[in-house]
Motif scaffolding. Sequence first.
Motif, mmCIF file in Angstrom:
data_model
loop_
_atom_site.group_PDB
_atom_site.id
_atom_site.type_symbol
_atom_site.label_atom_id
_atom_site.label_comp_id
_atom_site.label_asym_id
_atom_site.label_seq_id
_atom_site.Cartn_x
_atom_site.Cartn_y
_atom_site.Cartn_z
ATOM 1 N N ALA A 11 0.838 -1.205 0.000
ATOM 2 C CA ALA A 11 0.000 0.000 0.000
ATOM 3 C C ALA A 11 0.872 1.254 0.000
ATOM 4 O O ALA A 11 0.603 2.220 -0.716
ATOM 5 C CB ALA A 11 -0.937 -0.004 1.201
ATOM 6 N N ALA A 12 1.945 1.230 0.789
ATOM 7 C CA ALA A 12 2.856 2.372 0.840
ATOM 8 C C ALA A 12 3.560 2.559 -0.501
ATOM 9 O O ALA A 12 3.707 3.687 -0.981
ATOM 10 C CB ALA A 12 3.874 2.185 1.966
ATOM 11 N N MET A 13 3.985 1.474 -1.118
ATOM 12 C CA MET A 13 4.639 1.555 -2.433
ATOM 13 C C MET A 13 3.685 2.082 -3.499
ATOM 14 O O MET A 13 4.076 2.869 -4.361
ATOM 15 C CB MET A 13 5.199 0.184 -2.837
ATOM 16 C CG MET A 13 6.338 -0.299 -1.959
ATOM 17 S SD MET A 13 7.737 0.848 -1.914
ATOM 18 C CE MET A 13 8.308 0.724 -3.578
ATOM 19 N N ALA A 14 2.445 1.658 -3.438
ATOM 20 C CA ALA A 14 1.454 2.140 -4.399
ATOM 21 C C ALA A 14 1.233 3.642 -4.229
ATOM 22 O O ALA A 14 1.126 4.388 -5.211
ATOM 23 C CB ALA A 14 0.140 1.377 -4.235
ATOM 24 N N ALA A 15 1.173 4.114 -2.995
ATOM 25 C CA ALA A 15 0.990 5.538 -2.737
ATOM 26 C C ALA A 15 2.174 6.342 -3.262
ATOM 27 O O ALA A 15 2.003 7.391 -3.883
ATOM 28 C CB ALA A 15 0.790 5.780 -1.245
ATOM 29 N N VAL A 16 3.386 5.854 -3.030
ATOM 30 C CA VAL A 16 4.587 6.526 -3.526
ATOM 31 C C VAL A 16 4.592 6.553 -5.045
ATOM 32 O O VAL A 16 4.900 7.575 -5.669
ATOM 33 C CB VAL A 16 5.864 5.853 -2.973
ATOM 34 C CG1 VAL A 16 7.107 6.364 -3.692
ATOM 35 C CG2 VAL A 16 5.974 6.075 -1.477
ATOM 36 N N ALA A 17 4.230 5.462 -5.674
ATOM 37 C CA ALA A 17 4.200 5.396 -7.137
ATOM 38 C C ALA A 17 3.171 6.362 -7.696
ATOM 39 O O ALA A 17 3.405 7.034 -8.709
ATOM 40 C CB ALA A 17 3.900 3.974 -7.592
ATOM 41 N N MET A 18 2.013 6.463 -7.047
ATOM 42 C CA MET A 18 0.983 7.377 -7.529
ATOM 43 C C MET A 18 1.444 8.821 -7.398
ATOM 44 O O MET A 18 1.227 9.631 -8.294
ATOM 45 C CB MET A 18 -0.322 7.158 -6.756
ATOM 46 C CG MET A 18 -1.033 5.885 -7.168
ATOM 47 S SD MET A 18 -2.497 5.467 -6.199
ATOM 48 C CE MET A 18 -3.308 6.990 -5.942
ATOM 49 N N LEU A 19 2.085 9.172 -6.297
ATOM 50 C CA LEU A 19 2.563 10.535 -6.123
ATOM 51 C C LEU A 19 3.692 10.851 -7.086
ATOM 52 O O LEU A 19 3.791 11.962 -7.595
ATOM 53 C CB LEU A 19 3.009 10.753 -4.676
ATOM 54 C CG LEU A 19 1.883 10.767 -3.644
ATOM 55 C CD1 LEU A 19 2.472 10.856 -2.241
ATOM 56 C CD2 LEU A 19 0.937 11.921 -3.902
ATOM 57 N N ALA A 20 4.545 9.910 -7.335
ATOM 58 C CA ALA A 20 5.659 10.132 -8.255
ATOM 59 C C ALA A 20 5.166 10.278 -9.687
ATOM 60 O O ALA A 20 5.756 10.992 -10.484
ATOM 61 C CB ALA A 20 6.652 8.983 -8.159
ATOM 62 N N ALA A 21 4.075 9.623 -10.022
ATOM 63 C CA ALA A 21 3.549 9.684 -11.381
ATOM 64 C C ALA A 21 2.782 10.967 -11.641
ATOM 65 O O ALA A 21 2.574 11.344 -12.781
ATOM 66 C CB ALA A 21 2.637 8.484 -11.643
ATOM 67 N N CYS A 22 2.351 11.659 -10.586
ATOM 68 C CA CYS A 22 1.596 12.893 -10.758
ATOM 69 C C CYS A 22 2.549 14.025 -11.087
ATOM 70 O O CYS A 22 3.569 14.199 -10.453
ATOM 71 C CB CYS A 22 0.831 13.241 -9.483
ATOM 72 S SG CYS A 22 -0.479 12.079 -9.105
ATOM 73 N N SER A 23 2.174 14.804 -12.084
ATOM 74 C CA SER A 23 2.941 16.002 -12.388
ATOM 75 C C SER A 23 2.062 17.200 -12.094
ATOM 76 O O SER A 23 0.848 17.097 -12.016
ATOM 77 C CB SER A 23 3.371 16.009 -13.853
ATOM 78 O OG SER A 23 2.236 16.084 -14.680
ATOM 79 N N ASP A 24 2.667 18.339 -11.936
ATOM 80 C CA ASP A 24 1.918 19.553 -11.667
ATOM 81 C C ASP A 24 1.394 20.100 -12.986
ATOM 82 O O ASP A 24 2.108 20.748 -13.736
ATOM 83 C CB ASP A 24 2.813 20.569 -10.963
ATOM 84 C CG ASP A 24 2.028 21.756 -10.461
ATOM 85 O OD1 ASP A 24 0.802 21.797 -10.694
ATOM 86 O OD2 ASP A 24 2.638 22.645 -9.854
ATOM 87 N N ASP A 25 0.114 19.814 -13.268
ATOM 88 C CA ASP A 25 -0.491 20.266 -14.516
ATOM 89 C C ASP A 25 -0.520 21.783 -14.617
ATOM 90 O O ASP A 25 -0.607 22.336 -15.704
ATOM 91 C CB ASP A 25 -1.926 19.722 -14.640
ATOM 92 C CG ASP A 25 -1.956 18.225 -14.820
ATOM 93 O OD1 ASP A 25 -0.960 17.679 -15.328
ATOM 94 O OD2 ASP A 25 -2.968 17.605 -14.452
ATOM 95 N N ASP A 26 -0.477 22.465 -13.487
ATOM 96 C CA ASP A 26 -0.555 23.915 -13.497
ATOM 97 C C ASP A 26 0.709 24.570 -14.043
ATOM 98 O O ASP A 26 0.700 25.755 -14.360
ATOM 99 C CB ASP A 26 -0.831 24.438 -12.088
ATOM 100 C CG ASP A 26 -2.207 24.002 -11.604
ATOM 101 O OD1 ASP A 26 -3.047 23.631 -12.450
ATOM 102 O OD2 ASP A 26 -2.435 24.024 -10.393
ATOM 103 N N ASP A 27 1.821 23.827 -14.145
ATOM 104 C CA ASP A 27 3.053 24.409 -14.658
ATOM 105 C C ASP A 27 2.888 24.924 -16.085
ATOM 106 O O ASP A 27 3.508 25.900 -16.462
ATOM 107 C CB ASP A 27 4.196 23.387 -14.628
ATOM 108 C CG ASP A 27 4.682 23.122 -13.213
ATOM 109 O OD1 ASP A 27 4.351 23.909 -12.307
ATOM 110 O OD2 ASP A 27 5.385 22.120 -13.018
ATOM 111 N N ASN A 28 2.048 24.274 -16.888
ATOM 112 C CA ASN A 28 1.863 24.659 -18.283
ATOM 113 C C ASN A 28 0.586 25.440 -18.508
ATOM 114 O O ASN A 28 0.306 25.843 -19.629
ATOM 115 C CB ASN A 28 1.861 23.408 -19.168
ATOM 116 C CG ASN A 28 3.185 22.672 -19.103
ATOM 117 O OD1 ASN A 28 4.239 23.288 -19.047
ATOM 118 N ND2 ASN A 28 3.132 21.364 -19.072
ATOM 119 N N ALA A 29 -0.210 25.654 -17.482
ATOM 120 C CA ALA A 29 -1.476 26.361 -17.637
ATOM 121 C C ALA A 29 -1.220 27.828 -17.941
ATOM 122 O O ALA A 29 -0.350 28.463 -17.348
ATOM 123 C CB ALA A 29 -2.323 26.219 -16.383
#
Length: 127
Positions: A11-29
Amino acid sequence: MYLRKLQRFLAAMAAVAMLAACSDDDDNARLTLEGTTLFVEGWGVTATMHFTSADLRSISLNSVPKGWTIEADLPTGTLTATSPAEADREQSDRSGTVSVIGYTMSGKSIIHKLQVGGVSKEDLVSL
């Protein structure tokens, strides 16, 4: 006991993977208006202004002057402003400031101020 630790680890590894896969979409907005002022020549007349945007979820308008109709079309990048009808001119605003608000994918906002105003040929001075 071993199974419970394994479940927590996964569960902890899945949470880390999900956070690592998220990028800040607002950077290009972004939201960029073609100008800061939109003049409409006459009563009951429509004028158009273009804008460019990227990574916006939606766009809205606030503080539209009384009697005016102003619309924003995100897919075409078009702002359309129609001044009040001449019959309504006494009860309407001749000009005003509109807030053009773009909302990013995460819900943050990008705000621009747009001045709108009705002018007549008598208002224009030849140089």
